[in-house]
Design a protein around this motif. Structure first.
Motif, PDB file in Angstrom:
ATOM      1  N   LEU A   8       0.719  -1.278   0.010  1.00 26.50           N
ATOM      2  CA  LEU A   8       0.012  -0.183  -0.222  1.00 26.50           C
ATOM      3  C   LEU A   8       0.702   1.123   0.012  1.00 26.50           C
ATOM      4  N   SER A   9       2.253   1.212  -0.329  1.00 23.92           N
ATOM      5  CA  SER A   9       2.676   2.528  -0.017  1.00 23.92           C
ATOM      6  C   SER A   9       2.603   3.325  -1.041  1.00 23.92           C
ATOM      7  N   ARG A  10       1.909   3.196  -2.245  1.00 24.75           N
ATOM      8  CA  ARG A  10       1.505   4.125  -3.227  1.00 24.75           C
ATOM      9  C   ARG A  10       0.157   4.836  -2.658  1.00 24.75           C
ATOM     10  N   TYR A  11      -0.452   4.730  -1.835  1.00 26.64           N
ATOM     11  CA  TYR A  11      -1.711   4.994  -1.384  1.00 26.64           C
ATOM     12  C   TYR A  11      -1.526   5.718   0.123  1.00 26.64           C
ATOM     13  N   LEU A  12      -0.580   5.510   0.896  1.00 22.78           N
ATOM     14  CA  LEU A  12      -0.497   5.910   2.256  1.00 22.78           C
ATOM     15  C   LEU A  12       0.985   5.956   2.817  1.00 22.78           C
ATOM     16  N   ARG A  13       0.970   7.007   3.717  1.00 23.71           N
ATOM     17  CA  ARG A  13       2.160   7.183   4.732  1.00 23.71           C
ATOM     18  C   ARG A  13       2.082   6.669   5.955  1.00 23.71           C
ATOM     19  N   PHE A  14       3.063   6.309   6.578  1.00 21.74           N
ATOM     20  CA  PHE A  14       3.009   5.810   8.192  1.00 21.74           C
ATOM     21  C   PHE A  14       4.461   6.150   8.742  1.00 21.74           C
ATOM     22  N   THR A  15       4.577   6.270   9.790  1.00 24.46           N
ATOM     23  CA  THR A  15       5.804   6.416  10.847  1.00 24.46           C
ATOM     24  C   THR A  15       5.703   5.179  11.635  1.00 24.46           C
TER      25      THR A  15
ATOM     26  N   ALA B 275      -0.452  -0.388  17.467  1.00 23.93           N
ATOM     27  CA  ALA B 275      -1.063   0.079  16.223  1.00 23.93           C
ATOM     28  C   ALA B 275      -0.218   0.843  15.519  1.00 23.93           C
ATOM     29  N   ILE B 276      -0.480   1.292  14.387  1.00 27.45           N
ATOM     30  CA  ILE B 276       0.157   2.160  13.499  1.00 27.45           C
ATOM     31  C   ILE B 276      -1.093   3.255  12.806  1.00 27.45           C
ATOM     32  N   TRP B 277      -0.508   4.422  12.998  1.00 25.19           N
ATOM     33  CA  TRP B 277      -1.490   5.457  12.395  1.00 25.19           C
ATOM     34  C   TRP B 277      -0.969   5.681  10.736  1.00 25.19           C
ATOM     35  N   THR B 278      -2.050   5.555  10.033  1.00 20.35           N
ATOM     36  CA  THR B 278      -1.593   5.527   8.408  1.00 20.35           C
ATOM     37  C   THR B 278      -2.269   6.794   7.899  1.00 20.35           C
ATOM     38  N   GLU B 279      -1.686   7.424   7.225  1.00 23.31           N
ATOM     39  CA  GLU B 279      -2.121   8.803   6.316  1.00 23.31           C
ATOM     40  C   GLU B 279      -2.458   8.298   5.067  1.00 23.31           C
ATOM     41  N   TRP B 280      -3.529   8.378   4.602  1.00 24.21           N
ATOM     42  CA  TRP B 280      -3.971   8.125   3.133  1.00 24.21           C
ATOM     43  C   TRP B 280      -3.984   9.284   2.219  1.00 24.21           C
ATOM     44  N   GLY B 281      -3.450   9.069   0.915  1.00 23.23           N
ATOM     45  CA  GLY B 281      -3.594  10.097   0.022  1.00 23.23           C
ATOM     46  C   GLY B 281      -5.155  10.656  -0.259  1.00 23.23           C
ATOM     47  N   PRO B 282      -4.887  11.873  -0.888  1.00 18.39           N
ATOM     48  CA  PRO B 282      -6.188  12.576  -1.300  1.00 18.39           C
ATOM     49  C   PRO B 282      -7.337  11.809  -2.224  1.00 18.39           C
TER      50      PRO B 282
ATOM     51  N   ILE C  90      -6.264   6.354   9.017  1.00 14.35           N
ATOM     52  CA  ILE C  90      -6.770   4.788   9.682  1.00 14.35           C
ATOM     53  C   ILE C  90      -5.586   4.439  10.625  1.00 14.35           C
ATOM     54  N   ARG C  91      -6.150   3.952  11.809  1.00 15.37           N
ATOM     55  CA  ARG C  91      -5.486   3.383  12.829  1.00 15.37           C
ATOM     56  C   ARG C  91      -5.402   1.837  12.561  1.00 15.37           C
ATOM     57  N   ILE C  92      -4.512   1.213  12.258  1.00 16.66           N
ATOM     58  CA  ILE C  92      -4.550  -0.170  12.032  1.00 16.66           C
ATOM     59  C   ILE C  92      -3.617  -0.920  13.129  1.00 16.66           C
ATOM     60  N   GLY C  93      -4.439  -1.585  14.022  1.00 14.12           N
ATOM     61  CA  GLY C  93      -4.011  -2.373  15.309  1.00 14.12           C
ATOM     62  C   GLY C  93      -3.236  -3.757  14.760  1.00 14.12           C
TER      63      GLY C  93
ATOM     64  N   LEU D  62     -11.360   5.275  11.783  1.00 13.88           N
ATOM     65  CA  LEU D  62     -11.101   6.179  10.488  1.00 13.88           C
ATOM     66  C   LEU D  62     -11.236   7.609  10.990  1.00 13.88           C
ATOM     67  N   TYR D  63     -10.441   8.462  10.306  1.00 12.35           N
ATOM     68  CA  TYR D  63     -10.457  10.059  10.505  1.00 12.35           C
ATOM     69  C   TYR D  63     -10.212  10.736   9.206  1.00 12.35           C
TER      70      TYR D  63
END
Length: 95
Positions: free
Chosen positions: A14-21, A28-35, A67-70, A58-59
């Motif tokens: 999914l690296s083309r669609y989201l970023r995460f640290t 859990a990992i908080w993922t930030e999705w593209g527009p 999205i928070r992914i646990g 979801l936020y």
């Protein structure tokens, strides 16, 4: 180990669609999705693919989608199955 497995899966699928640290601690990992991804539509589409994304994970605003992914309660196999299913939904029905 599960955290690292999940980060590998996110990068691979999914690296083309989201970023995460990668978090130093937690379950859990908080993922930030593209527009281009509407998370409410993604959530509804995932249900048809037997993947449930609870609304409280979801936020979404006009400028931010997350999205928070646990991973704390999942086995490596469960993480693999879920992320692969999520990637399939994103690539075939969302983009």
């Amino acid at each position: 180990v599960r955290r690292d497995h999940l980060t590998d899966l996110l990068q691979q699928h999914l690296s083309r669609y989201l970023r995460f640290t990668t978090p130093e601690s937690g379950l859990a990992i908080w993922t930030e999705w593209g527009p281009g991804i509407n998370l409410m539509r993604l959530r509804d589409t995932c249900v048809r693919h037997e993947l449930y994304l609870p609304r409280y994970l979801l936020y979404q605003t006009s400028r931010y989608r997350g999205i928070r992914i646990g991973f704390g309660s999942c086995t490596a196999q469960e993480l693999t199955e879920r992320i692969e299913r999520l990637a399939h939904v994103v690539m075939t029905e969302m983009v």
